[in-house]
Design a protein around this motif. Structure first.
Motif, PDB file in Angstrom:
ATOM      1  N   THR A 178     -46.420  -6.028   1.054  1.00 38.75           N
ATOM      2  CA  THR A 178     -45.516  -6.239   2.186  1.00 38.75           C
ATOM      3  C   THR A 178     -44.157  -6.725   1.695  1.00 38.75           C
ATOM      4  OG1 THR A 178     -47.404  -6.788   3.588  1.00 38.75           O
ATOM      5  CG2 THR A 178     -45.227  -7.447   4.379  1.00 38.75           C
ATOM      6  N   SER A 179     -44.154  -7.709   0.815  1.00 39.67           N
ATOM      7  CA  SER A 179     -42.899  -8.234   0.281  1.00 39.67           C
ATOM      8  C   SER A 179     -42.129  -7.165  -0.477  1.00 39.67           C
ATOM      9  CB  SER A 179     -43.177  -9.415  -0.651  1.00 39.67           C
ATOM     10  OG  SER A 179     -43.853 -10.424   0.017  1.00 39.67           O
ATOM     11  N   PHE A 180     -42.835  -6.390  -1.260  1.00 40.76           N
ATOM     12  CA  PHE A 180     -42.233  -5.327  -2.068  1.00 40.76           C
ATOM     13  C   PHE A 180     -41.568  -4.282  -1.172  1.00 40.76           C
ATOM     14  CE2 PHE A 180     -42.634  -1.647  -5.017  1.00 40.76           C
ATOM     15  CZ  PHE A 180     -41.981  -2.196  -6.109  1.00 40.76           C
ATOM     16  N   VAL A 181     -42.269  -3.837  -0.149  1.00 39.23           N
ATOM     17  CA  VAL A 181     -41.737  -2.820   0.761  1.00 39.23           C
ATOM     18  C   VAL A 181     -40.533  -3.365   1.532  1.00 39.23           C
ATOM     19  CG1 VAL A 181     -42.239  -1.454   2.831  1.00 39.23           C
ATOM     20  CG2 VAL A 181     -43.896  -1.546   0.960  1.00 39.23           C
ATOM     21  N   VAL A 182     -40.642  -4.595   2.030  1.00 32.75           N
ATOM     22  CA  VAL A 182     -39.537  -5.186   2.785  1.00 32.75           C
ATOM     23  C   VAL A 182     -38.294  -5.336   1.902  1.00 32.75           C
ATOM     24  CG1 VAL A 182     -38.731  -7.287   3.949  1.00 32.75           C
ATOM     25  CG2 VAL A 182     -40.947  -6.305   4.526  1.00 32.75           C
ATOM     26  N   ASN A 221     -37.021  -6.939  13.864  1.00 34.98           N
ATOM     27  CA  ASN A 221     -38.412  -7.235  14.226  1.00 34.98           C
ATOM     28  C   ASN A 221     -39.384  -6.802  13.131  1.00 34.98           C
ATOM     29  OD1 ASN A 221     -37.801  -8.429  16.703  1.00 34.98           O
ATOM     30  ND2 ASN A 221     -37.776  -6.443  17.743  1.00 34.98           N
ATOM     31  N   VAL A 222     -39.040  -5.747  12.401  1.00 29.82           N
ATOM     32  CA  VAL A 222     -39.888  -5.289  11.295  1.00 29.82           C
ATOM     33  C   VAL A 222     -39.941  -6.361  10.217  1.00 29.82           C
ATOM     34  CG1 VAL A 222     -40.075  -3.597   9.425  1.00 29.82           C
ATOM     35  CG2 VAL A 222     -39.505  -2.843  11.740  1.00 29.82           C
ATOM     36  N   VAL A 223     -38.779  -6.921   9.893  1.00 25.93           N
ATOM     37  CA  VAL A 223     -38.715  -7.970   8.873  1.00 25.93           C
ATOM     38  C   VAL A 223     -39.431  -9.227   9.357  1.00 25.93           C
ATOM     39  CG1 VAL A 223     -37.164  -9.404   7.492  1.00 25.93           C
ATOM     40  CG2 VAL A 223     -36.568  -7.013   7.968  1.00 25.93           C
ATOM     41  N   ALA A 237     -43.167  -8.702   9.194  1.00 28.69           N
ATOM     42  CA  ALA A 237     -43.596  -8.695   7.791  1.00 28.69           C
ATOM     43  C   ALA A 237     -43.662 -10.119   7.249  1.00 28.69           C
ATOM     44  CB  ALA A 237     -42.644  -7.846   6.961  1.00 28.69           C
ATOM     45  N   ALA A 238     -42.655 -10.929   7.554  1.00 28.08           N
ATOM     46  CA  ALA A 238     -42.659 -12.324   7.099  1.00 28.08           C
ATOM     47  C   ALA A 238     -43.825 -13.089   7.706  1.00 28.08           C
ATOM     48  CB  ALA A 238     -41.328 -12.992   7.461  1.00 28.08           C
ATOM     49  N   GLU A 239     -44.101 -12.850   8.966  1.00 27.07           N
ATOM     50  CA  GLU A 239     -45.245 -13.507   9.622  1.00 27.07           C
ATOM     51  C   GLU A 239     -46.558 -13.095   8.967  1.00 27.07           C
ATOM     52  OE1 GLU A 239     -44.634 -12.307  13.669  1.00 27.07           O
ATOM     53  OE2 GLU A 239     -43.210 -13.926  14.073  1.00 27.07           O
TER      54      GLU A 239
END
Length: 104
Positions: free
Chosen positions: A3-7, A24-26, A29-31
């Motif tokens: 998730t971190s890599f893709v974001v 909202n996507v970011v 992802a952080a959540e």
């Protein structure tokens, strides 16, 4: 990790003007990353589990639901060869493949 890599790449593409990234996507992802913080360490220590965790025998262990479900389906067709306290061995009818499954 994924998730971190893709974001990171989505944010870079957004900053370069290649894509328009919805915040909202970011946020989601952080959540998702924060939700996988290891229950075995203090919240101030940045240790994250790759999979969800379950509480077992006094500590939290990772529980790879996606792999467990796939293995349960696969092993339903397999022949049990043997088992120890930590592993179970299966042979499948389509060949001489042996699958080793770590027990929880």
């Amino acid at each position: 990790f994924v998730t971190s890599f893709v974001v990171m790449f989505l944010l870079e593409a957004h900053n370069l003007g290649v894509i328009k990234l919805d915040k909202n996507v970011v946020t989601r992802a952080a959540e998702a990353v924060v939700a996988h913080h290891s229950h075995n360490v203090n919240k101030n220590i940045p240790v994250f589990a790759f999979w969800n965790e379950l509480y077992r025998n006094g500590s939290w262990v990772t529980h790879p639901t996606n792999l467990i479900e796939a293995l349960q389906h696969a092993t339903s067709d397999g022949e049990l060869i043997g088992a120890t306290a930590s592993h179970t061995l299966f042979r499948f009818p389509h060949g001489s493949v042996v699958l080793i499954v770590a027990r929880n």
